[in-house]
Motif scaffolding. Structure first.
Motif, PDB file in Angstrom:
ATOM      1  N   ALA A  97       0.828  -1.203   0.000  1.00  0.00           N
ATOM      2  CA  ALA A  97       0.000   0.000   0.000  1.00  0.00           C
ATOM      3  C   ALA A  97       0.862   1.252   0.000  1.00  0.00           C
ATOM      4  O   ALA A  97       0.559   2.238  -0.694  1.00  0.00           O
ATOM      5  CB  ALA A  97      -0.932  -0.002   1.219  1.00  0.00           C
ATOM      6  N   PHE A  98       1.941   1.229   0.751  1.00  0.00           N
ATOM      7  CA  PHE A  98       2.834   2.388   0.823  1.00  0.00           C
ATOM      8  C   PHE A  98       3.487   2.662  -0.530  1.00  0.00           C
ATOM      9  O   PHE A  98       3.528   3.808  -1.003  1.00  0.00           O
ATOM     10  CB  PHE A  98       3.887   2.155   1.897  1.00  0.00           C
ATOM     11  CG  PHE A  98       4.919   3.237   1.986  1.00  0.00           C
ATOM     12  CD1 PHE A  98       4.567   4.515   2.381  1.00  0.00           C
ATOM     13  CD2 PHE A  98       6.235   2.972   1.681  1.00  0.00           C
ATOM     14  CE1 PHE A  98       5.518   5.524   2.467  1.00  0.00           C
ATOM     15  CE2 PHE A  98       7.197   3.966   1.767  1.00  0.00           C
ATOM     16  CZ  PHE A  98       6.837   5.241   2.159  1.00  0.00           C
ATOM     17  N   MET A  99       4.011   1.620  -1.177  1.00  0.00           N
ATOM     18  CA  MET A  99       4.644   1.813  -2.487  1.00  0.00           C
ATOM     19  C   MET A  99       3.635   2.291  -3.522  1.00  0.00           C
ATOM     20  O   MET A  99       3.944   3.162  -4.350  1.00  0.00           O
ATOM     21  CB  MET A  99       5.309   0.510  -2.927  1.00  0.00           C
ATOM     22  CG  MET A  99       6.535   0.145  -2.112  1.00  0.00           C
ATOM     23  SD  MET A  99       7.444  -1.296  -2.737  1.00  0.00           S
ATOM     24  CE  MET A  99       6.270  -2.604  -2.384  1.00  0.00           C
ATOM     25  N   LEU A 100       2.425   1.747  -3.475  1.00  0.00           N
ATOM     26  CA  LEU A 100       1.392   2.185  -4.404  1.00  0.00           C
ATOM     27  C   LEU A 100       1.014   3.631  -4.147  1.00  0.00           C
ATOM     28  O   LEU A 100       0.823   4.415  -5.099  1.00  0.00           O
ATOM     29  CB  LEU A 100       0.166   1.274  -4.257  1.00  0.00           C
ATOM     30  CG  LEU A 100      -0.933   1.394  -5.307  1.00  0.00           C
ATOM     31  CD1 LEU A 100      -0.388   1.085  -6.693  1.00  0.00           C
ATOM     32  CD2 LEU A 100      -2.089   0.455  -4.979  1.00  0.00           C
ATOM     33  N   CYS A 129       3.806   5.905  -5.550  1.00  0.00           N
ATOM     34  CA  CYS A 129       3.761   6.001  -7.022  1.00  0.00           C
ATOM     35  C   CYS A 129       2.602   6.868  -7.488  1.00  0.00           C
ATOM     36  O   CYS A 129       2.777   7.785  -8.310  1.00  0.00           O
ATOM     37  CB  CYS A 129       3.667   4.602  -7.623  1.00  0.00           C
ATOM     38  SG  CYS A 129       5.119   3.571  -7.354  1.00  0.00           S
ATOM     39  N   ILE A 130       1.405   6.608  -6.961  1.00  0.00           N
ATOM     40  CA  ILE A 130       0.231   7.362  -7.402  1.00  0.00           C
ATOM     41  C   ILE A 130       0.316   8.811  -6.938  1.00  0.00           C
ATOM     42  O   ILE A 130       0.055   9.753  -7.713  1.00  0.00           O
ATOM     43  CB  ILE A 130      -1.054   6.689  -6.874  1.00  0.00           C
ATOM     44  CG1 ILE A 130      -1.234   5.322  -7.518  1.00  0.00           C
ATOM     45  CG2 ILE A 130      -2.272   7.573  -7.135  1.00  0.00           C
ATOM     46  CD1 ILE A 130      -2.428   4.548  -6.990  1.00  0.00           C
ATOM     47  N   GLY A 131       0.676   9.033  -5.668  1.00  0.00           N
ATOM     48  CA  GLY A 131       0.741  10.399  -5.150  1.00  0.00           C
ATOM     49  C   GLY A 131       1.761  11.244  -5.878  1.00  0.00           C
ATOM     50  O   GLY A 131       1.497  12.416  -6.199  1.00  0.00           O
ATOM     51  N   THR A 132       2.928  10.674  -6.172  1.00  0.00           N
ATOM     52  CA  THR A 132       3.969  11.430  -6.874  1.00  0.00           C
ATOM     53  C   THR A 132       3.559  11.731  -8.312  1.00  0.00           C
ATOM     54  O   THR A 132       3.748  12.848  -8.803  1.00  0.00           O
ATOM     55  CB  THR A 132       5.291  10.644  -6.857  1.00  0.00           C
ATOM     56  OG1 THR A 132       5.638  10.336  -5.498  1.00  0.00           O
ATOM     57  CG2 THR A 132       6.404  11.453  -7.481  1.00  0.00           C
ATOM     58  N   ALA A 133       2.979  10.748  -8.985  1.00  0.00           N
ATOM     59  CA  ALA A 133       2.557  10.958 -10.370  1.00  0.00           C
ATOM     60  C   ALA A 133       1.471  12.031 -10.468  1.00  0.00           C
ATOM     61  O   ALA A 133       1.527  12.908 -11.342  1.00  0.00           O
ATOM     62  CB  ALA A 133       2.055   9.638 -10.963  1.00  0.00           C
ATOM     63  N   VAL A 134       0.506  11.982  -9.571  1.00  0.00           N
ATOM     64  CA  VAL A 134      -0.568  12.991  -9.597  1.00  0.00           C
ATOM     65  C   VAL A 134      -0.019  14.366  -9.231  1.00  0.00           C
ATOM     66  O   VAL A 134      -0.447  15.386  -9.790  1.00  0.00           O
ATOM     67  CB  VAL A 134      -1.713  12.577  -8.656  1.00  0.00           C
ATOM     68  CG1 VAL A 134      -2.779  13.663  -8.593  1.00  0.00           C
ATOM     69  CG2 VAL A 134      -2.339  11.263  -9.122  1.00  0.00           C
ATOM     70  N   MET A 155      -3.911   2.028   0.864  1.00  0.00           N
ATOM     71  CA  MET A 155      -3.371   3.022  -0.058  1.00  0.00           C
ATOM     72  C   MET A 155      -4.203   4.304  -0.039  1.00  0.00           C
ATOM     73  O   MET A 155      -3.667   5.417  -0.084  1.00  0.00           O
ATOM     74  CB  MET A 155      -3.324   2.434  -1.467  1.00  0.00           C
ATOM     75  CG  MET A 155      -2.757   3.363  -2.530  1.00  0.00           C
ATOM     76  SD  MET A 155      -3.992   4.482  -3.264  1.00  0.00           S
ATOM     77  CE  MET A 155      -5.092   3.304  -4.037  1.00  0.00           C
ATOM     78  N   LEU A 156      -5.532   4.166   0.035  1.00  0.00           N
ATOM     79  CA  LEU A 156      -6.398   5.342   0.067  1.00  0.00           C
ATOM     80  C   LEU A 156      -6.127   6.218   1.292  1.00  0.00           C
ATOM     81  O   LEU A 156      -6.290   7.432   1.248  1.00  0.00           O
ATOM     82  CB  LEU A 156      -7.870   4.909   0.047  1.00  0.00           C
ATOM     83  CG  LEU A 156      -8.366   4.259  -1.244  1.00  0.00           C
ATOM     84  CD1 LEU A 156      -9.798   3.768  -1.085  1.00  0.00           C
ATOM     85  CD2 LEU A 156      -8.271   5.239  -2.410  1.00  0.00           C
ATOM     86  N   VAL A 169       1.475  12.060   0.616  1.00  0.00           N
ATOM     87  CA  VAL A 169       2.459  12.084  -0.472  1.00  0.00           C
ATOM     88  C   VAL A 169       2.039  13.082  -1.537  1.00  0.00           C
ATOM     89  O   VAL A 169       2.857  13.880  -2.026  1.00  0.00           O
ATOM     90  CB  VAL A 169       2.617  10.675  -1.082  1.00  0.00           C
ATOM     91  CG1 VAL A 169       3.623  10.693  -2.227  1.00  0.00           C
ATOM     92  CG2 VAL A 169       3.041   9.677  -0.020  1.00  0.00           C
ATOM     93  N   LEU A 170       0.773  13.072  -1.888  1.00  0.00           N
ATOM     94  CA  LEU A 170       0.263  13.963  -2.927  1.00  0.00           C
ATOM     95  C   LEU A 170       0.416  15.426  -2.524  1.00  0.00           C
ATOM     96  O   LEU A 170       0.968  16.245  -3.269  1.00  0.00           O
ATOM     97  CB  LEU A 170      -1.210  13.632  -3.205  1.00  0.00           C
ATOM     98  CG  LEU A 170      -1.986  14.608  -4.098  1.00  0.00           C
ATOM     99  CD1 LEU A 170      -1.367  14.688  -5.471  1.00  0.00           C
ATOM    100  CD2 LEU A 170      -3.445  14.185  -4.186  1.00  0.00           C
ATOM    101  N   THR A 171      -0.061  15.796  -1.348  1.00  0.00           N
ATOM    102  CA  THR A 171      -0.051  17.198  -0.941  1.00  0.00           C
ATOM    103  C   THR A 171       1.365  17.705  -0.668  1.00  0.00           C
ATOM    104  O   THR A 171       1.711  18.829  -1.060  1.00  0.00           O
ATOM    105  CB  THR A 171      -0.924  17.395   0.306  1.00  0.00           C
ATOM    106  OG1 THR A 171      -0.511  16.473   1.331  1.00  0.00           O
ATOM    107  CG2 THR A 171      -2.382  17.157  -0.020  1.00  0.00           C
TER     108      THR A 171
END
Length: 263
Positions: A73-76, A79-84, A133-134, A140-142
């Motif tokens: 979940a952390f790796m996912l 990846c998603i947070g950084t890409a967005v 992950m949710l 990560v995103l913010t």
């Protein structure tokens, strides 16, 4: 002439918390023995240690299940947070459209959406990973978005005057500026991934050989086996502490030579 051991700031940061923990554990053991507190009400550290020793194979299996879900979940989330976040920096329109949805997922309790995710995704492990992950993706995103935007306007103008491409501006200017914020988000997200994994395991209630530490806590609660419950909680706490220390070490490794926060 070498300095005394405790004059080293790194040693002080490591040793004093350990000494304080040993004092607290010793006082806990002595007080509970002195007042004869029953084990079904609150266990002594020796009771917890005995359960860890006696049921170590079962606890170790549950520990690996929870750790696997947490790490996936952390790796996912990373990846998603950084890409967005990279996508947000490229367009304010995209950010204004997607950020409210990211906030919506963050403020919605995982306990409320975990049953739906478990129903929709038949693979239990994948469902647990998605739930965790949710919970972990928002920091990560913010933090990454904030870091990518935290660059000097003068440097941005300098890059544009020299006709740098968007890719060059992102890699050579915005990415180095975002690293401290990014690692700060990792420290928060690693703990939230563990919390999300445990909460999702509680909701799923899966037992058997694929059960995580949350199932051990549920079983211990049903049986009023408080030493087992505390032993599982101890493993969860150690996992969270280990993940936080690992993220801190990564942050120090990448920032120690050039950023003030790691010097």
């Amino acid at each position: 002439m070498t300095k005394p051991l405790f004059d080293n700031p790194a040693m002080r940061r490591a040793v004093w918390p350990v000494l304080l923990g040993l004092v607290v554990i010793g006082a806990w053991e002595v007080c509970f023995r002195q007042f004869a507190v029953p084990v079904w009400l609150a266990p002594k550290p020796s009771d917890i240690a005995a359960v860890l020793y006696q049921q170590w194979p079962a606890l170790l299996g549950s520990f690996w299940v929870t750790l696997k879900v947490t790490l996936l979940a952390f790796m996912l989330a990373v990846c998603i947070g950084t890409a967005v976040a990279f996508l947000f920096v490229q367009s304010r329109v995209i950010e204004s459209c997607l950020m409210p949805w990211a906030i919506l997922f963050q403020v919605t309790p995982v306990v409320a959406i975990a049953p739906l995710v478990i129903i929709w995704i038949h693979n239990t492990t994948l469902a647990l990973v998605v739930c965790a992950m949710l919970v972990a993706v928002f920091p990560v995103l913010t933090n990454t978005t904030l870091g990518l935007r935290s660059v000097s306007p003068g440097l941005v103008n300098l890059f544009r005057i020299n006709q740098a491409t968007r890719w060059q501006e992102l890699i050579r200017l915005r990415l180095p500026a975002a690293l401290p914020h990014f690692f700060s988000g990792l420290r928060v997200a690693s703990g939230l991934a563990l919390i999300g994994a445990v909460v999702a395991e509680f909701v799923a209630g899966t037992g058997g050989t694929g059960a995580g530490l949350a199932w051990q806590i549920l079983q211990a609660g049903f049986q009023l086996n408080l030493p087992l419950m505390f032993a599982a909680l101890f493993l969860i706490t150690c996992t969270g502490l280990g993940l936080f220390c690992l993220m801190s070490l990564l942050s120090h490794y990448f920032l120690r030579h050039w950023h003030e926060s790691a010097q």
